[in-house]
Design a protein around this motif. Sequence first.
Motif, mmCIF file in Angstrom:
data_model
loop_
_atom_site.group_PDB
_atom_site.id
_atom_site.type_symbol
_atom_site.label_atom_id
_atom_site.label_comp_id
_atom_site.label_asym_id
_atom_site.label_seq_id
_atom_site.Cartn_x
_atom_site.Cartn_y
_atom_site.Cartn_z
ATOM 1 N N GLY A 153 0.806 -1.203 0.000
ATOM 2 C CA GLY A 153 0.000 0.000 0.000
ATOM 3 C C GLY A 153 0.836 1.249 0.000
ATOM 4 O O GLY A 153 2.042 1.225 0.275
ATOM 5 N N ALA B 99 -3.765 4.139 -1.122
ATOM 6 C CA ALA B 99 -4.142 3.085 -2.064
ATOM 7 C C ALA B 99 -3.492 1.782 -1.631
ATOM 8 O O ALA B 99 -2.431 1.792 -1.009
ATOM 9 C CB ALA B 99 -3.704 3.443 -3.485
ATOM 10 N N ILE C 121 -2.981 -2.655 -2.798
ATOM 11 C CA ILE C 121 -3.127 -3.703 -3.792
ATOM 12 C C ILE C 121 -2.766 -5.028 -3.132
ATOM 13 O O ILE C 121 -1.784 -5.122 -2.399
ATOM 14 C CB ILE C 121 -2.245 -3.437 -5.038
ATOM 15 C CG1 ILE C 121 -2.503 -4.481 -6.124
ATOM 16 C CG2 ILE C 121 -0.763 -3.355 -4.682
ATOM 17 C CD1 ILE C 121 -1.909 -4.091 -7.483
ATOM 18 N N ASN D 154 -6.219 -7.144 -6.412
ATOM 19 C CA ASN D 154 -7.348 -6.287 -6.041
ATOM 20 C C ASN D 154 -6.832 -4.965 -5.478
ATOM 21 O O ASN D 154 -5.841 -4.947 -4.735
ATOM 22 C CB ASN D 154 -8.232 -6.981 -5.013
ATOM 23 C CG ASN D 154 -8.904 -8.214 -5.584
ATOM 24 O OD1 ASN D 154 -9.409 -8.196 -6.702
ATOM 25 N ND2 ASN D 154 -8.907 -9.300 -4.830
ATOM 26 N N THR D 155 -7.492 -3.891 -5.821
ATOM 27 C CA THR D 155 -7.053 -2.567 -5.389
ATOM 28 C C THR D 155 -8.148 -1.844 -4.608
ATOM 29 O O THR D 155 -9.340 -2.150 -4.751
ATOM 30 C CB THR D 155 -6.657 -1.702 -6.593
ATOM 31 O OG1 THR D 155 -7.785 -1.573 -7.472
ATOM 32 C CG2 THR D 155 -5.497 -2.319 -7.351
ATOM 33 N N ASN D 156 -7.715 -0.928 -3.765
ATOM 34 C CA ASN D 156 -8.661 -0.049 -3.077
ATOM 35 C C ASN D 156 -8.006 1.311 -2.904
ATOM 36 O O ASN D 156 -6.773 1.427 -2.886
ATOM 37 C CB ASN D 156 -9.104 -0.634 -1.744
ATOM 38 C CG ASN D 156 -7.973 -0.760 -0.740
ATOM 39 O OD1 ASN D 156 -7.036 -1.495 -0.952
ATOM 40 N ND2 ASN D 156 -8.061 0.005 0.339
ATOM 41 N N TYR D 157 -8.847 2.338 -2.791
ATOM 42 C CA TYR D 157 -8.368 3.715 -2.745
ATOM 43 C C TYR D 157 -9.121 4.514 -1.694
ATOM 44 O O TYR D 157 -10.299 4.262 -1.415
ATOM 45 C CB TYR D 157 -8.585 4.389 -4.101
ATOM 46 C CG TYR D 157 -7.843 3.747 -5.242
ATOM 47 C CD1 TYR D 157 -8.433 2.736 -5.995
ATOM 48 C CD2 TYR D 157 -6.542 4.140 -5.555
ATOM 49 C CE1 TYR D 157 -7.744 2.135 -7.034
ATOM 50 C CE2 TYR D 157 -5.850 3.543 -6.593
ATOM 51 C CZ TYR D 157 -6.456 2.538 -7.322
ATOM 52 O OH TYR D 157 -5.770 1.943 -8.348
ATOM 53 N N THR E 172 -3.744 5.821 -9.314
ATOM 54 C CA THR E 172 -3.818 4.413 -9.685
ATOM 55 C C THR E 172 -2.623 3.675 -9.106
ATOM 56 O O THR E 172 -1.483 4.098 -9.305
ATOM 57 C CB THR E 172 -3.828 4.238 -11.207
ATOM 58 O OG1 THR E 172 -4.928 4.959 -11.773
ATOM 59 C CG2 THR E 172 -3.960 2.756 -11.577
ATOM 60 N N ILE E 173 -2.895 2.591 -8.403
ATOM 61 C CA ILE E 173 -1.817 1.738 -7.889
ATOM 62 C C ILE E 173 -1.701 0.530 -8.813
ATOM 63 O O ILE E 173 -2.702 -0.060 -9.228
ATOM 64 C CB ILE E 173 -2.088 1.308 -6.425
ATOM 65 C CG1 ILE E 173 -0.885 0.554 -5.852
ATOM 66 C CG2 ILE E 173 -3.363 0.497 -6.292
ATOM 67 C CD1 ILE E 173 -0.981 0.305 -4.339
ATOM 68 N N PHE E 174 -0.477 0.193 -9.172
ATOM 69 C CA PHE E 174 -0.267 -0.979 -10.007
ATOM 70 C C PHE E 174 1.125 -1.535 -9.709
ATOM 71 O O PHE E 174 1.921 -0.913 -9.010
ATOM 72 C CB PHE E 174 -0.440 -0.658 -11.496
ATOM 73 C CG PHE E 174 0.523 0.351 -12.047
ATOM 74 C CD1 PHE E 174 0.309 1.723 -11.866
ATOM 75 C CD2 PHE E 174 1.637 -0.037 -12.777
ATOM 76 C CE1 PHE E 174 1.181 2.656 -12.371
ATOM 77 C CE2 PHE E 174 2.512 0.894 -13.295
ATOM 78 C CZ PHE E 174 2.287 2.252 -13.094
ATOM 79 N N ARG E 175 1.418 -2.691 -10.238
ATOM 80 C CA ARG E 175 2.663 -3.359 -9.884
ATOM 81 C C ARG E 175 3.329 -3.974 -11.103
ATOM 82 O O ARG E 175 2.681 -4.238 -12.117
ATOM 83 C CB ARG E 175 2.374 -4.472 -8.872
ATOM 84 C CG ARG E 175 1.411 -5.521 -9.438
ATOM 85 C CD ARG E 175 0.992 -6.530 -8.418
ATOM 86 N NE ARG E 175 0.044 -7.486 -9.009
ATOM 87 C CZ ARG E 175 -0.418 -8.554 -8.394
ATOM 88 N NH1 ARG E 175 -0.032 -8.825 -7.173
ATOM 89 N NH2 ARG E 175 -1.280 -9.352 -9.000
#
Length: 115
Positions: free
Chosen positions: A35, A49, A51, A56-59, A68-71
């Motif tokens: 996070g 945020a 992940i 699954n993501t949450n904000y 936007t959170i991404f990996r």
Amino acid sequence: QLQLVESGGGLVQPGGSLRLSCAASGMSFDYNAMGWYRQAPGKQREMVAGITSGGNTNYADSVKGRFTIFRDVSKNTVYLQMNSLKPEDTANYYCNATIGSLLFWGQGTQVTVSS
């Protein structure tokens, strides 16, 4: 021991964008969740945020539609893309990772939104 190193902070004008990175190293990176949190002067640290390992993501409501959170699993790195930045987004941003019962934090990266 897991090390988390954030980067990408800086000074940006309102309406601008930044991308923060959180690179993990030092142990098997089999996390349950990662996070981004932030803390402004005089305020409590708040979740921005998150992940999960399943993607699954949450904000936080304050950043929905802008962040936007991404990996990138191959790079053991989690990112936070921040668009339409506002002065109230100014804070020190921290990355964390949960592995089993352990919680790790990075050292933080400063984001300042100002004209």
